[in-house]
Design a protein around this motif. Structure first.
Motif, PDB file in Angstrom:
ATOM      1  N   ALA A  62       0.957  -1.153  -0.093  1.00 12.73           N
ATOM      2  CA  ALA A  62      -0.031   0.025  -0.072  1.00 12.73           C
ATOM      3  C   ALA A  62       0.865   1.400   0.068  1.00 12.73           C
ATOM      4  O   ALA A  62       0.389   2.333  -0.364  1.00 12.73           O
ATOM      5  CB  ALA A  62      -0.902   0.167   1.377  1.00 12.73           C
ATOM      6  N   HIS A  63       2.021   1.076   0.525  1.00 12.46           N
ATOM      7  CA  HIS A  63       2.866   2.410   0.760  1.00 12.46           C
ATOM      8  C   HIS A  63       4.178   1.847   0.936  1.00 12.46           C
ATOM      9  O   HIS A  63       4.555   0.882   1.333  1.00 12.46           O
ATOM     10  CB  HIS A  63       2.491   3.239   1.891  1.00 12.46           C
ATOM     11  CG  HIS A  63       2.130   2.553   3.124  1.00 12.46           C
ATOM     12  ND1 HIS A  63       3.009   1.732   3.981  1.00 12.46           N
ATOM     13  CD2 HIS A  63       1.075   2.321   3.689  1.00 12.46           C
ATOM     14  CE1 HIS A  63       2.363   1.367   4.621  1.00 12.46           C
ATOM     15  NE2 HIS A  63       1.275   1.513   4.795  1.00 12.46           N
ATOM     16  N   SER A  64       5.452   2.813   0.458  1.00  8.55           N
ATOM     17  CA  SER A  64       6.616   2.415   0.850  1.00  8.55           C
ATOM     18  C   SER A  64       7.475   3.694   1.229  1.00  8.55           C
ATOM     19  O   SER A  64       7.247   4.901   0.538  1.00  8.55           O
ATOM     20  CB  SER A  64       7.266   1.760  -0.427  1.00  8.55           C
ATOM     21  OG  SER A  64       8.641   1.505  -0.239  1.00  8.55           O
ATOM     22  N   ASN A  65       8.544   3.667   1.814  1.00 11.59           N
ATOM     23  CA  ASN A  65       9.189   4.841   2.372  1.00 11.59           C
ATOM     24  C   ASN A  65      10.333   4.427   2.717  1.00 11.59           C
ATOM     25  O   ASN A  65      10.739   3.228   3.099  1.00 11.59           O
ATOM     26  CB  ASN A  65       8.499   5.431   3.639  1.00 11.59           C
ATOM     27  CG  ASN A  65       8.266   4.574   4.719  1.00 11.59           C
ATOM     28  OD1 ASN A  65       7.503   3.850   4.946  1.00 11.59           O
ATOM     29  ND2 ASN A  65       9.484   4.744   5.897  1.00 11.59           N
ATOM     30  N   ASN A  66      11.581   5.354   2.672  1.00 13.03           N
ATOM     31  CA  ASN A  66      12.923   5.220   3.093  1.00 13.03           C
ATOM     32  C   ASN A  66      13.134   4.731   4.492  1.00 13.03           C
ATOM     33  O   ASN A  66      11.867   5.113   5.369  1.00 13.03           O
ATOM     34  CB  ASN A  66      13.789   6.288   2.917  1.00 13.03           C
ATOM     35  CG  ASN A  66      13.889   7.350   3.940  1.00 13.03           C
ATOM     36  OD1 ASN A  66      14.518   7.080   5.082  1.00 13.03           O
ATOM     37  ND2 ASN A  66      12.999   8.302   3.737  1.00 13.03           N
ATOM     38  N   PRO A  67      14.040   3.790   4.755  1.00 12.09           N
ATOM     39  CA  PRO A  67      13.815   3.099   6.090  1.00 12.09           C
ATOM     40  C   PRO A  67      14.353   3.966   7.482  1.00 12.09           C
ATOM     41  O   PRO A  67      14.169   3.562   8.589  1.00 12.09           O
ATOM     42  CB  PRO A  67      14.605   2.011   5.885  1.00 12.09           C
ATOM     43  CG  PRO A  67      15.652   2.222   4.803  1.00 12.09           C
ATOM     44  CD  PRO A  67      14.943   3.177   4.009  1.00 12.09           C
ATOM     45  N   ILE A  68      14.925   5.159   7.164  1.00  5.35           N
ATOM     46  CA  ILE A  68      15.254   5.979   8.329  1.00  5.35           C
ATOM     47  C   ILE A  68      14.222   6.259   9.354  1.00  5.35           C
ATOM     48  O   ILE A  68      13.392   6.902   8.891  1.00  5.35           O
ATOM     49  CB  ILE A  68      16.078   7.445   7.854  1.00  5.35           C
ATOM     50  CG1 ILE A  68      17.181   7.046   6.729  1.00  5.35           C
ATOM     51  CG2 ILE A  68      16.841   7.860   9.019  1.00  5.35           C
ATOM     52  CD1 ILE A  68      18.319   6.254   7.088  1.00  5.35           C
ATOM     53  N   GLY A  69      14.492   5.746  10.519  1.00  2.00           N
ATOM     54  CA  GLY A  69      13.456   6.165  11.723  1.00  2.00           C
ATOM     55  C   GLY A  69      12.636   5.022  11.818  1.00  2.00           C
ATOM     56  O   GLY A  69      11.788   5.036  12.646  1.00  2.00           O
ATOM     57  N   GLY A  70      12.781   3.866  11.355  1.00  3.21           N
ATOM     58  CA  GLY A  70      11.966   2.559  11.351  1.00  3.21           C
ATOM     59  C   GLY A  70      10.511   2.687  11.204  1.00  3.21           C
ATOM     60  O   GLY A  70       9.534   2.176  11.961  1.00  3.21           O
ATOM     61  N   LEU A  71       9.860   3.466  10.185  1.00  5.61           N
ATOM     62  CA  LEU A  71       8.625   3.825  10.027  1.00  5.61           C
ATOM     63  C   LEU A  71       7.698   2.841   9.162  1.00  5.61           C
ATOM     64  O   LEU A  71       6.519   2.845   9.243  1.00  5.61           O
ATOM     65  CB  LEU A  71       8.239   5.292   9.874  1.00  5.61           C
ATOM     66  CG  LEU A  71       8.693   6.193  10.778  1.00  5.61           C
ATOM     67  CD1 LEU A  71       8.705   7.671  10.092  1.00  5.61           C
ATOM     68  CD2 LEU A  71       7.968   6.002  11.996  1.00  5.61           C
ATOM     69  N   GLY A  72       8.491   2.041   8.252  1.00  7.64           N
ATOM     70  CA  GLY A  72       7.798   1.418   7.179  1.00  7.64           C
ATOM     71  C   GLY A  72       6.939   0.165   7.521  1.00  7.64           C
ATOM     72  O   GLY A  72       5.581   0.213   7.546  1.00  7.64           O
ATOM     73  N   LEU A  73       7.447  -0.801   8.364  1.00 13.38           N
ATOM     74  CA  LEU A  73       6.766  -1.810   8.909  1.00 13.38           C
ATOM     75  C   LEU A  73       5.826  -1.513   9.950  1.00 13.38           C
ATOM     76  O   LEU A  73       4.716  -1.860  10.237  1.00 13.38           O
ATOM     77  CB  LEU A  73       7.664  -2.951   9.344  1.00 13.38           C
ATOM     78  CG  LEU A  73       7.163  -4.226   9.896  1.00 13.38           C
ATOM     79  CD1 LEU A  73       6.192  -4.806   8.638  1.00 13.38           C
ATOM     80  CD2 LEU A  73       8.261  -5.280  10.001  1.00 13.38           C
ATOM     81  N   THR A  74       6.355  -0.432  10.898  1.00  9.20           N
ATOM     82  CA  THR A  74       5.359   0.144  11.858  1.00  9.20           C
ATOM     83  C   THR A  74       4.073   0.507  11.192  1.00  9.20           C
ATOM     84  O   THR A  74       3.224   0.026  11.695  1.00  9.20           O
ATOM     85  CB  THR A  74       6.176   1.313  12.457  1.00  9.20           C
ATOM     86  OG1 THR A  74       7.303   1.027  13.043  1.00  9.20           O
ATOM     87  CG2 THR A  74       5.425   2.016  13.722  1.00  9.20           C
TER      88      THR A  74
END
Ligand SMILES: Cc1cc2nc3c(=O)[nH]c(=O)nc-3n(C[C@H](O)[C@H](O)[C@H](O)COP(=O)(O)OP(=O)(O)OC[C@H]3O[C@@H](n4cnc5c(N)ncnc54)[C@H](O)[C@@H]3O)c2cc1C
Length: 439
Positions: A331-343
């Protein structure tokens, strides 16, 4: 088994240890009355989002099948950090205690440092460990472990339920839907398999075939300055004063260095210029680590895994298409800095699991409207929080634009001088989900 009797166009032969070998023999008589294996919900993708959503549904008696193209859970080095907002959801499905036992309990702050070749200066520390107990949900800031271990843990819990099923080496290939349900084709090494269900959930990652099958645009952009390289490494960063999470700030040699587990595995994730050809990425690794890592030379470390990734800031135009619904990176994808994608993915999976429970077990009066609301709410959560924050997190590490340099200096000064800034960050990390769609 002679390959001539395999109906598939593939040259693979069935494995003798394949638990589906009976089905294979049945496939020798392809004119079955109904080739469609029935389930309530089919989930595509045995990543953490798909498995978590499946576990939630299966715990409420819904018959769920997960199909996964890989032959096992993916071990690629990706997410490692789980914050209170998702730990709260893990508690509800009963996997929290096992995760705490399995992972590393993070009781540190987040350090901002310069790389080794620029003096390894400690710029500031977000002292989350000093935050008053009243702001904390748990006696730690978060739990760290590899997302493959998390996925295995969710799968272990799901497999205790008779109405949960998983089929590896099954690749989603297509779906049709009508008012009553969906029909799904999967490709296996023994040919095609067909499934029928009331709903199909696409949890098949950023390159989602389910999303593509519905012609849903994936809006946004792919970073074209840096790619990411994630390296799992055995090295004792803690003995050099590194906290569980370290943000390394530099125009070129920026990175995130974080502890993965209690056994002492660490992650070094850094940017590599997109202009560097893929085949040269591994060859450059020792030089990069030499510039980044603290400690006496020669460095003595062991690389356990290394993988490059493109980073995106993208969101599906909508998360539903009738009875087909997207969740997680699909549904969405973001860069991994900050650990928010899987969250964000796990919070989608929570919300979608709750929607399905309402629709399939509680006579939800208007299922389509509920799924539309899921789409709107979860897309908004990504666009307004995850997307913005992850872009900001990345630029904070390396951007040399004047405006951003001023912002970075203000951020570091604020964290250093004002204890309230740390408390506010801790509060944000301890928030629970606004709308989890539970009835
Ligand atoms: C270096 C790095 C570090 C990260 N760190 C963090 C972090 O600390 N915290 C965080 O929250 N996020 C982090 N992320 C993001 C996180 O890894 C993703 O958000 C997460 O993997 C999404 O999980 P998912 O289950 O939605 O998708 P995936 O994990 O991508 O799983 C999708 C599954 O679907 C399967 N699949 C694909 N196509 C098909 C098909 N056609 N048929 C059947 N199966 C299919 C795939 O094989 C895969 O198993 C990080 C990402 C990277 C790259």
């Amino acid at each position: 088994m002679p390959s001539a009797i395999n109906n598939s166009s593939s040259t693979h032969e069935p494995q003798n240890d394949d638990p589906d070998s009976t089905t294979y023999r049945q496939d020798l008589h392809p004119i079955a009355d109904d080739p469609f294996e029935q389930h309530d919900v089919v989930v595509v993708g045995a990543g953490p989002s798909g498995l978590f959503c499946a576990l939630k549904m299966a715990q409420k008696g819904i018959d769920v099948l997960v199909i996964e193209s890989g032959s096992a859970i993916s071990e690629s080095p990706r997410a490692i950090a789980y914050m209170p907002i998702v730990l709260n959801e893990f508690e509800k499905v009963g996997i929290f205690d096992d995760l705490v036992e399995l992972g590393h309990q993070n009781n540190d702050g987040i350090q901002f440092r310069t790389p080794h070749n620029k003096g390894d200066e400690l710029l500031t520390t977000v002292k989350l460990n000093l935050v008053p107990k009243s702001f904390k949900r748990y006696p730690f800031i978060g739990i760290n472990t590899g997302q493959d271990r998390l996925a295995h843990l969710i799968l272990k819990h799901a497999q205790r339920l008779p109405n949960f099923h998983v089929k590896f080496s099954h690749t989603f290939a297509g779906v049709q839907q009508d008012d009553n349900g969906v029909r799904i084709t999967a490709v296996t090494s023994r040919g095609e398999k067909y499934f029928a269900a009331k709903y199909l959930i696409g949890a098949d990652g950023a390159g989602s075939s389910v999303r593509r099958s519905q012609c849903i645009p994936f809006r946004g952009f792919t970073w074209n300055d840096f790619r990411f390289m994630a390296v799992n490494i055995e090295y004792d960063f803690a003995s050099h004063g590194y906290s569980t999470g370290v943000m390394v700030v530099d125009e070129e040699d920026w990175a995130v260095i974080a502890r993965i587990d209690k056994e002492g595995l660490w992650r070094v994730a850094f940017g590599v210029r997109c202009s560097i050809p893929e085949k040269e990425l591994l060859a450059q690794l020792p030089e990069k680590l030499e510039r980044l890592m603290p400690g006496p030379r020669p460095l003595n470390y062991k690389i356990v895994a290394a993988n490059p990734y493109w980073a995106h800031q993208r969101v599906a135009e909508k998360l539903t298409s009738g009875r087909v619904v997207l969740t997680g990176d699909a549904a969405h994808s973001n860069n991994p800095i900050g650990g928010l994608g899987l969250t964000t993915g796990l919070l989608d999976a929570t919300a979608l699991g709750n929607c399905m429970i309402r629709i399939l077990t509680k006579n939800e009066p208007d299922p389509a409207a509920l799924l539309e609301r899921y789409s709107t709410v979860r897309k908004k959560a990504f666009v307004e929080y995850t997307n913005t924050a992850s872009i900001e997190n990345k630029l904070r590490l390396h951007c040399q634009d004047d405006e951003f340099k001023t912002k970075r200096a203000a951020f570091i000064k604020n964290i250093t001088d004002d204890p309230e800034a740390t408390i506010n960050m801790a509060k944000a990390m301890n928030e629970v989900m606004d709308d989890d769609f539970e009835e």
